[in-house]
Design a protein around this motif. Structure first.
Motif, PDB file in Angstrom:
ATOM      1  N   GLY A  42      84.294  43.645  56.446  1.00  0.00           N
ATOM      2  CA  GLY A  42      83.262  43.509  57.470  1.00  0.00           C
ATOM      3  C   GLY A  42      82.803  42.066  57.632  1.00  0.00           C
ATOM      4  O   GLY A  42      82.588  41.595  58.753  1.00  0.00           O
ATOM      5  N   ILE A  43      82.666  41.351  56.523  1.00  0.00           N
ATOM      6  CA  ILE A  43      82.270  39.949  56.599  1.00  0.00           C
ATOM      7  C   ILE A  43      83.346  39.128  57.300  1.00  0.00           C
ATOM      8  O   ILE A  43      83.047  38.273  58.149  1.00  0.00           O
ATOM      9  CB  ILE A  43      81.990  39.396  55.189  1.00  0.00           C
ATOM     10  CG1 ILE A  43      80.766  40.092  54.586  1.00  0.00           C
ATOM     11  CG2 ILE A  43      81.781  37.887  55.215  1.00  0.00           C
ATOM     12  CD1 ILE A  43      80.476  39.677  53.160  1.00  0.00           C
ATOM     13  N   PHE A  44      84.606  39.407  56.986  1.00  0.00           N
ATOM     14  CA  PHE A  44      85.699  38.688  57.640  1.00  0.00           C
ATOM     15  C   PHE A  44      85.731  38.973  59.135  1.00  0.00           C
ATOM     16  O   PHE A  44      85.937  38.065  59.952  1.00  0.00           O
ATOM     17  CB  PHE A  44      87.032  39.080  57.001  1.00  0.00           C
ATOM     18  CG  PHE A  44      88.226  38.443  57.659  1.00  0.00           C
ATOM     19  CD1 PHE A  44      88.546  37.117  57.412  1.00  0.00           C
ATOM     20  CD2 PHE A  44      89.023  39.173  58.538  1.00  0.00           C
ATOM     21  CE1 PHE A  44      89.633  36.526  58.015  1.00  0.00           C
ATOM     22  CE2 PHE A  44      90.113  38.590  59.158  1.00  0.00           C
ATOM     23  CZ  PHE A  44      90.421  37.262  58.892  1.00  0.00           C
ATOM     24  N   GLY A  45      85.498  40.239  59.513  1.00  0.00           N
ATOM     25  CA  GLY A  45      85.466  40.569  60.934  1.00  0.00           C
ATOM     26  C   GLY A  45      84.320  39.894  61.660  1.00  0.00           C
ATOM     27  O   GLY A  45      84.478  39.418  62.798  1.00  0.00           O
ATOM     28  N   PHE A  46      83.164  39.819  61.005  1.00  0.00           N
ATOM     29  CA  PHE A  46      82.013  39.147  61.611  1.00  0.00           C
ATOM     30  C   PHE A  46      82.307  37.659  61.813  1.00  0.00           C
ATOM     31  O   PHE A  46      81.998  37.090  62.866  1.00  0.00           O
ATOM     32  CB  PHE A  46      80.782  39.338  60.731  1.00  0.00           C
ATOM     33  CG  PHE A  46      79.588  38.556  61.183  1.00  0.00           C
ATOM     34  CD1 PHE A  46      78.829  38.973  62.268  1.00  0.00           C
ATOM     35  CD2 PHE A  46      79.221  37.390  60.520  1.00  0.00           C
ATOM     36  CE1 PHE A  46      77.732  38.239  62.687  1.00  0.00           C
ATOM     37  CE2 PHE A  46      78.127  36.663  60.930  1.00  0.00           C
ATOM     38  CZ  PHE A  46      77.379  37.094  62.021  1.00  0.00           C
ATOM     39  N   VAL A  47      82.899  37.020  60.823  1.00  0.00           N
ATOM     40  CA  VAL A  47      83.228  35.602  60.945  1.00  0.00           C
ATOM     41  C   VAL A  47      84.257  35.394  62.048  1.00  0.00           C
ATOM     42  O   VAL A  47      84.166  34.442  62.839  1.00  0.00           O
ATOM     43  CB  VAL A  47      83.743  35.056  59.591  1.00  0.00           C
ATOM     44  CG1 VAL A  47      84.245  33.634  59.743  1.00  0.00           C
ATOM     45  CG2 VAL A  47      82.646  35.121  58.547  1.00  0.00           C
ATOM     46  N   HIS A  48      85.233  36.294  62.132  1.00  0.00           N
ATOM     47  CA  HIS A  48      86.267  36.173  63.167  1.00  0.00           C
ATOM     48  C   HIS A  48      85.671  36.300  64.559  1.00  0.00           C
ATOM     49  O   HIS A  48      85.964  35.510  65.461  1.00  0.00           O
ATOM     50  CB  HIS A  48      87.349  37.232  62.933  1.00  0.00           C
ATOM     51  CG  HIS A  48      88.431  37.224  63.964  1.00  0.00           C
ATOM     52  ND1 HIS A  48      88.386  38.032  65.103  1.00  0.00           N
ATOM     53  CD2 HIS A  48      89.580  36.508  64.064  1.00  0.00           C
ATOM     54  CE1 HIS A  48      89.450  37.807  65.833  1.00  0.00           C
ATOM     55  NE2 HIS A  48      90.203  36.884  65.219  1.00  0.00           N
ATOM     56  N   ASP A  49      84.791  37.303  64.759  1.00  0.00           N
ATOM     57  CA  ASP A  49      84.168  37.496  66.074  1.00  0.00           C
ATOM     58  C   ASP A  49      83.283  36.302  66.434  1.00  0.00           C
ATOM     59  O   ASP A  49      83.257  35.868  67.594  1.00  0.00           O
ATOM     60  CB  ASP A  49      83.353  38.782  66.063  1.00  0.00           C
ATOM     61  CG  ASP A  49      84.238  40.015  65.897  1.00  0.00           C
ATOM     62  OD1 ASP A  49      85.458  39.897  66.143  1.00  0.00           O
ATOM     63  OD2 ASP A  49      83.712  41.066  65.480  1.00  0.00           O
ATOM     64  N   SER A  50      82.540  35.790  65.441  1.00  0.00           N
ATOM     65  CA  SER A  50      81.679  34.627  65.701  1.00  0.00           C
ATOM     66  C   SER A  50      82.521  33.428  66.108  1.00  0.00           C
ATOM     67  O   SER A  50      82.150  32.669  67.014  1.00  0.00           O
ATOM     68  CB  SER A  50      80.844  34.300  64.460  1.00  0.00           C
ATOM     69  OG  SER A  50      80.037  35.397  64.097  1.00  0.00           O
TER      70      SER A  50
ATOM     71  N   LEU B 145      82.245  31.448  69.743  1.00  0.00           N
ATOM     72  CA  LEU B 145      81.953  30.023  69.797  1.00  0.00           C
ATOM     73  C   LEU B 145      83.046  29.258  70.523  1.00  0.00           C
ATOM     74  O   LEU B 145      82.762  28.364  71.332  1.00  0.00           O
ATOM     75  CB  LEU B 145      81.772  29.473  68.382  1.00  0.00           C
ATOM     76  CG  LEU B 145      80.526  29.942  67.624  1.00  0.00           C
ATOM     77  CD1 LEU B 145      80.540  29.414  66.201  1.00  0.00           C
ATOM     78  CD2 LEU B 145      79.263  29.481  68.354  1.00  0.00           C
ATOM     79  N   THR B 146      84.290  29.574  70.263  1.00  0.00           N
ATOM     80  CA  THR B 146      85.377  28.867  70.946  1.00  0.00           C
ATOM     81  C   THR B 146      85.394  29.177  72.435  1.00  0.00           C
ATOM     82  O   THR B 146      85.698  28.302  73.260  1.00  0.00           O
ATOM     83  CB  THR B 146      86.719  29.248  70.314  1.00  0.00           C
ATOM     84  OG1 THR B 146      86.843  30.690  70.295  1.00  0.00           O
ATOM     85  CG2 THR B 146      86.814  28.726  68.894  1.00  0.00           C
ATOM     86  N   ALA B 147      85.056  30.421  72.812  1.00  0.00           N
ATOM     87  CA  ALA B 147      85.016  30.764  74.231  1.00  0.00           C
ATOM     88  C   ALA B 147      83.885  30.041  74.946  1.00  0.00           C
ATOM     89  O   ALA B 147      84.015  29.628  76.106  1.00  0.00           O
ATOM     90  CB  ALA B 147      84.874  32.274  74.396  1.00  0.00           C
TER      91      ALA B 147
END
Length: 330
Positions: free
Chosen positions: A277-285, A289-291
């Motif tokens: 879940g932490i990895f998914g949250f970091v990935h979505d964030s 940010l890049t978008a």
């Protein structure tokens, strides 16, 4: 099961971390193999003065001295280093080795070395000692000992052939290489804060005056449990504890998930759902940010935009006029 693994792995990882942090001892330092205490004799080694001035108030401007009292010699010595007194000519010592003399005495206007400098203390049982070797040549056996040997040889026909050659000369001593004077220092713990850093005492010499024995009392010979130069700082201690805790958590968790929960693949990691879940949250964030930042990046177009007039009708008329003129020319 999990607690058993943690209790087993923690001491093992702690010993590995401490072994990795251990450093080799420096010159004039030693660990006692019996109790593990650390000894550093550098504090009582006299160093040459810088520009003939004392840097600290406790700095000495001369080496350590020991009086012979009922002996006819007085001794000068340094610990783990050559003496700081200038020596020009030492009996039986080569010129290039004179600067490395660590103990000597003067007799009849001549200087005799009783050992070259050594920075390797050692233990004889529980005794901390230091040995200096390679001093001036030892004196040959006295005439009394030589005459006694000759008398004993005359009385024993069997020994005569071994100690004498065909010419009748005694080669028992003449054929042996010359021995050199040496020094043995025994260190004793002295915790008296009012006493000097070291107190050197002469104990005696061998009958042939080839080996000299001394006793040195100093707080440096008391030893300590921890070497202050090799101990970790607060940050290092915290880092070691963190690495040990992380390793125990990871290895213990994997063993528990694999053996008890029968998990496979990435699910063997402890608290897999939490970390996923932490990895998914970091990935979505990161994607968000890049978008958001992509809008501020300038883009290169393949064509130039035509200028437009605010009055749309006038523009159309101008375009039609240009088209009619083109047709007339054709």
């Amino acid at each position: 099961m999990r607690h058993y693994l943690l209790a087993t792995l923690f001491p093992l990882l702690l010993s590995i971390a401490l072994a990795a942090d251990s450093k080799p001892v420096k010159p004039c330092q030693i660990y006692n193999p019996i109790n593990g205490n650390f000894y550093d004799l550098n504090s009582i080694a006299v160093q040459p003065l810088v520009d003939h001035k004392k840097v600290h108030k406790d700095d000495r401007d001369e080496s350590w001295h020991a009086r012979g009292y009922d002996y006819d010699k007085n001794f000068t010595m340094n610990f783990c280093a050559p003496v700081i007194e200038p020596l020009d000519d030492v009996v039986g010592v080569e010129t290039e080795l004179v600067k490395n003399v660590s103990a000597f005495y003067t007799l009849g206007g001549a200087t005799y070395s009783i050992g070259q400098a050594s920075a390797e203390p050692l233990f004889r049982g529980r005794k901390l000692v230091m040995n200096y070797t390679g001093g001036s040549p030892c004196d040959e056996p006295t005439k009394r000992l030589r005459s006694r040997k000759l008398t004993d040889d005359d009385d024993d026909d069997d020994d005569e052939g071994h100690d004498r050659d065909d010419s009748g000369k005694d080669h028992k001593y003449l054929g042996e290489p010359k021995r050199r004077k040496s020094t043995l220092i025994s260190f004793i713990c002295d915790r008296d804060s009012l006493a000097p850093k070291a107190h050197l005492s002469f104990l005696g010499a061998s009958p042939d005056e080839c080996t000299y024995f001394f006793e040195a009392r100093s707080m440096a010979a008391c030893g300590g449990v921890i070497d202050p130069q090799q101990s970790l700082g607060p940050g290092g201690v915290f880092g070691v504890i963190f690495l040990i805790a992380a390793a125990v958590y990871l290895l213990g968790g994997i063993a528990y998930q694999r053996t008890v929960m029968h998990q496979c693949g990435w699910r063997q990691l402890p608290n897999y759902n939490l970390w996923a879940g932490i990895f998914g949250f970091v990935h979505d964030s990161f994607v968000v940010l890049t978008a958001s930042c992509a809008r501020f990046i300038p883009r290169h177009r393949g064509y130039n935009q035509l200028p437009t007039n605010s009055r749309g009708r006038g523009s159309r008329e101008e375009e039609n006029g240009l088209i009619d003129q083109y047709d007339d020319d054709m």
